[in-house]
Design an enzyme around this catalytic site. Structure first.
Site, PDB file in Angstrom:
ATOM      1  CG  ASN A   1      -0.182  -0.029   2.510  1.00 31.21           C
ATOM      2  OD1 ASN A   1       0.484   0.933   2.863  1.00 31.21           O
ATOM      3  ND2 ASN A   1      -0.233  -1.161   3.222  1.00 31.21           N
TER       4      ASN A   1
ATOM      5  CG  ASP B   1      -6.910  -5.828   6.692  1.00 29.53           C
ATOM      6  OD1 ASP B   1      -6.405  -5.728   7.830  1.00 29.53           O
ATOM      7  OD2 ASP B   1      -7.580  -4.932   6.156  1.00 29.53           O
TER       8      ASP B   1
ATOM      9  CG  ASP C   1      -6.062  -6.849  14.290  1.00 29.33           C
ATOM     10  OD1 ASP C   1      -5.249  -6.124  14.902  1.00 29.33           O
ATOM     11  OD2 ASP C   1      -7.090  -6.406  13.741  1.00 29.33           O
TER      12      ASP C   1
HETATM   13  O1  PMT Z   1       2.838   6.225   6.473  1.00 32.75           O
HETATM   14  P1  PMT Z   1       2.227   7.561   6.043  1.00 32.75           P
HETATM   15  O2  PMT Z   1       2.355   7.783   4.549  1.00 32.75           O
HETATM   16  O3  PMT Z   1       2.779   8.701   6.862  1.00 32.75           O
HETATM   17  O4  PMT Z   1       0.664   7.481   6.312  1.00 32.75           O
HETATM   18  C1  PMT Z   1       0.205   7.358   7.629  1.00 32.75           C
HETATM   19  C2  PMT Z   1      -0.968   6.383   7.702  1.00 32.75           C
HETATM   20  C3  PMT Z   1      -2.120   6.921   6.884  1.00 32.75           C
HETATM   21  C4  PMT Z   1      -0.575   4.993   7.177  1.00 32.75           C
HETATM   22  C5  PMT Z   1      -1.333   6.287   9.231  1.00 32.75           C
HETATM   23  O5  PMT Z   1      -1.682   7.565   9.701  1.00 32.75           O
HETATM   24  C6  PMT Z   1      -2.504   5.331   9.451  1.00 32.75           C
HETATM   25  O6  PMT Z   1      -3.680   5.685   9.339  1.00 32.75           O
HETATM   26  N1  PMT Z   1      -2.166   4.045   9.780  1.00 32.75           N
HETATM   27  C7  PMT Z   1      -3.161   2.969   9.898  1.00 32.75           C
HETATM   28  C8  PMT Z   1      -3.479   2.505   8.521  1.00 32.75           C
HETATM   29  C9  PMT Z   1      -4.402   1.334   8.451  1.00 32.75           C
HETATM   30  O7  PMT Z   1      -4.154   0.496   7.673  1.00 32.75           O
HETATM   31  O8  PMT Z   1      -5.410   1.332   9.277  1.00 32.75           O
HETATM   32  P2  PMT Z   1      -6.446   0.108   9.405  1.00 32.75           P
HETATM   33  O9  PMT Z   1      -7.743   0.796   9.588  1.00 32.75           O
HETATM   34  O10 PMT Z   1      -6.353  -0.865   8.309  1.00 32.75           O
HETATM   35  O11 PMT Z   1      -5.929  -0.614  10.707  1.00 32.75           O
HETATM   36  C10 PMT Z   1      -6.406  -0.248  11.993  1.00 32.75           C
HETATM   37  C11 PMT Z   1      -5.327  -0.468  13.020  1.00 32.75           C
HETATM   38  O12 PMT Z   1      -5.052  -1.859  13.168  1.00 32.75           O
HETATM   39  C12 PMT Z   1      -4.003   0.206  12.728  1.00 32.75           C
HETATM   40  O13 PMT Z   1      -3.472   0.659  13.949  1.00 32.75           O
HETATM   41  C13 PMT Z   1      -3.148  -0.941  12.157  1.00 32.75           C
HETATM   42  O14 PMT Z   1      -1.770  -0.733  12.395  1.00 32.75           O
HETATM   43  C14 PMT Z   1      -3.692  -2.123  12.926  1.00 32.75           C
HETATM   44  N2  PMT Z   1      -3.637  -3.412  12.221  1.00 32.75           N
HETATM   45  C15 PMT Z   1      -4.340  -3.611  11.075  1.00 32.75           C
HETATM   46  C16 PMT Z   1      -4.314  -4.858  10.476  1.00 32.75           C
HETATM   47  C17 PMT Z   1      -3.551  -5.893  11.058  1.00 32.75           C
HETATM   48  N3  PMT Z   1      -3.487  -7.094  10.514  1.00 32.75           N
HETATM   49  N4  PMT Z   1      -2.868  -5.654  12.185  1.00 32.75           N
HETATM   50  C18 PMT Z   1      -2.897  -4.452  12.775  1.00 32.75           C
HETATM   51  O15 PMT Z   1      -2.268  -4.249  13.831  1.00 32.75           O
END
Ligand code: PMT
Length: 412
Positions: free
Chosen positions: A227, A296, A323
């Site tokens: 991504n 994911d 996760d």
């Molecule tokens: O890196 P940059 O270009 O500076 O951009 C920053 C960002 C947009 C990436 C950052 O600010 C941000 O939003 N990061 C989370 C991105 C994300 O993929 O969010 P999510 O909604 O998919 O995940 C939710 C949370 O669960 C996040 O804290 C993620 O790290 C965590 N997660 C998700 C999937 C997984 N398998 N394990 C996780 O721990």
């Protein structure tokens, strides 16, 4: 259902001129149902969207629209109305109103009341996404936040103009929920907004574990799923935490960034590698911040050689990755966990659902298209006390504001 903390509260509801003004009528009805006493003040442009008669019918009280209203005692309406209120709520608050607030102008009744107030001022911004992102608005929001004004929202999603982005007013029920959270004992008061406080050395001696950047899930020996995360946000948080006195471990996906001074960095590629690296260190961490954009899903069977073009498009079977954040948060002696949420719309509802699902005390939400890869960012923080806006600023500045809030939550 118990009695709301809003019951008996004397609220001065300011309505300014935006399309969302019609939602202020719904908001007024909700507040009255919860037992609040409402006095409504409308600007001239608000009256182009809704009439004072609507609010008069809903509240049973006369609506104030004029600075020079002779019926107000001693002609001191600009002072009197705010003196008898527990707080002022402006919803919607337009770009122009925020600009006037930032300048301390008193050129109509509502603006004068806000300047003359001796009570908290909470505003629910509502405007087009470009207006919200305009440097002048960013500056004005920073100014009024520093002056102690608290922002409720805005939300992200489809706007009245058809564009998608930040700027939509929070739904009335979300504004009510935010007000209730603010009014609860221990709820953050606008004057104690931690995002405007300095971070200083408030994380001294703490172990902070941070994930940053993207993950890369191989398809074959040369291709993969990834991504657009640059790692800038996570690295900025790592640098700010180190400067604030923490021992920082940064588990990073592939990025082009150099390691912040004093930070221990562990490079990983896949989500499973990130999971292993984090789980090996989570037990020793006081704070865990998941900033990485973790895939994911991964490819079930990675080809051991570069896949050849056969004329038949290959079908990739995907399996779910662990996760990381939810697993750390579920540890018996879990560190204080901060999750991130990158949403493309309905930021408020999606982020709150994510916070519940992952069971984290603090979730920082940003709009994906206005965060990935950029040098600046804006966050809406969700915690038990409600929501807190960190206005758009450079990622290092946003990182410091986020960590100041974390420090506040963990009692530093
Ligand atoms: O890196 P940059 O270009 O500076 O951009 C920053 C960002 C947009 C990436 C950052 O600010 C941000 O939003 N990061 C989370 C991105 C994300 O993929 O969010 P999510 O909604 O998919 O995940 C939710 C949370 O669960 C996040 O804290 C993620 O790290 C965590 N997660 C998700 C999937 C997984 N398998 N394990 C996780 O721990």
């Amino acid at each position: 259902m118990g009695v709301s903390v809003l019951s008996g509260k004397r609220i001065l509801l300011g309505v300014t001129g935006g399309v969302a003004a019609y939602k202020a009528a719904v908001l007024a009805r909700l507040l009255i149902r919860l037992g609040a006493q409402l006095t409504v003040v409308m600007t001239a442009s608000a009256q182009r969207f809704v009439t004072p008669a609507s609010f008069q019918a809903l509240t049973g009280n006369r609506v104030h629209v004029d600075m020079w209203d002779e019926r107000i005692a001693d002609g001191m309406g600009h002072i009197e109305l705010s003196r008898v209120s527990d707080f002022i709520l402006v919803a919607p608050a337009t770009t122009d109103f925020i600009a006037r607030l930032a300048q301390g102008r008193a050129d109509d009744l509502l603006a004068a009341l806000c300047v003359a107030r001796a009570c908290p001022l909470w505003i629910a911004p509502a405007m087009n996404r470009q207006m919200w992102l305009h440097p002048a608005t960013v500056r004005n929001v920073e100014t009024i936040t520093a002056d102690g004004v608290r922002l409720l929202g805005p939300d992200a999603g489809v706007q009245a103009c058809g564009e998608v982005g930040f700027g939509r007013m929070l739904e009335p029920e979300h504004i009510v929920a935010a007000l209730e959270a603010l009014l609860l004992p221990g709820g953050a008061s606008p004057e104690s907004s931690s995002s405007s406080e300095g971070l200083g050395y408030r994380l001294a001696g703490l172990d902070v574990l941070i994930t940053a950047g993207p993950t890369f899930e191989p398809i074959d020996t040369v291709r993969g799923l990834t991504n657009r995360s640059s790692g800038k946000m996570g690295y900025a948080i790592a640098a700010a935490a180190q400067t604030a006195g923490a021992r920082v471990t940064l588990v990073s996906g592939p990025t082009a960034l150099s390691t912040p001074a004093g930070v221990t960095r562990l490079d990983v590629t896949t989500a499973c590698e990130m999971f292993d690296a984090v789980m090996a260190r989570a037990g020793a961490a006081d704070v865990f911040i998941g900033v990485a954009a973790v895939a994911d899903y991964r490819v079930a069977k990675v080809a051991a050689h570069k896949l050849k073009k056969t004329g038949v498009p290959p079908v990739l079977e995907l399996v779910e990755n662990p996760d990381i954040l939810a697993t750390v948060a579920a540890l018996p002696d879990a560190p204080f966990c901060v999750g991130f949420a990158a949403e493309t719309e309905d930021l408020h509802a999606n982020a709150q659902a994510k916070r519940r699902r992952k069971q984290v005390p603090l979730l920082a939400a940003n709009l994906a298209q206005e965060a990935f890869g950029r040098d600046d960012n804006a966050l809406t923080l969700f915690d038990d006390a409600g929501e807190h806006v960190i206005a758009r600023a450079s990622k290092p500045a946003v990182a410091r504001a986020l960590l100041a809030h974390v420090a506040h939550l963990i009692g530093r």
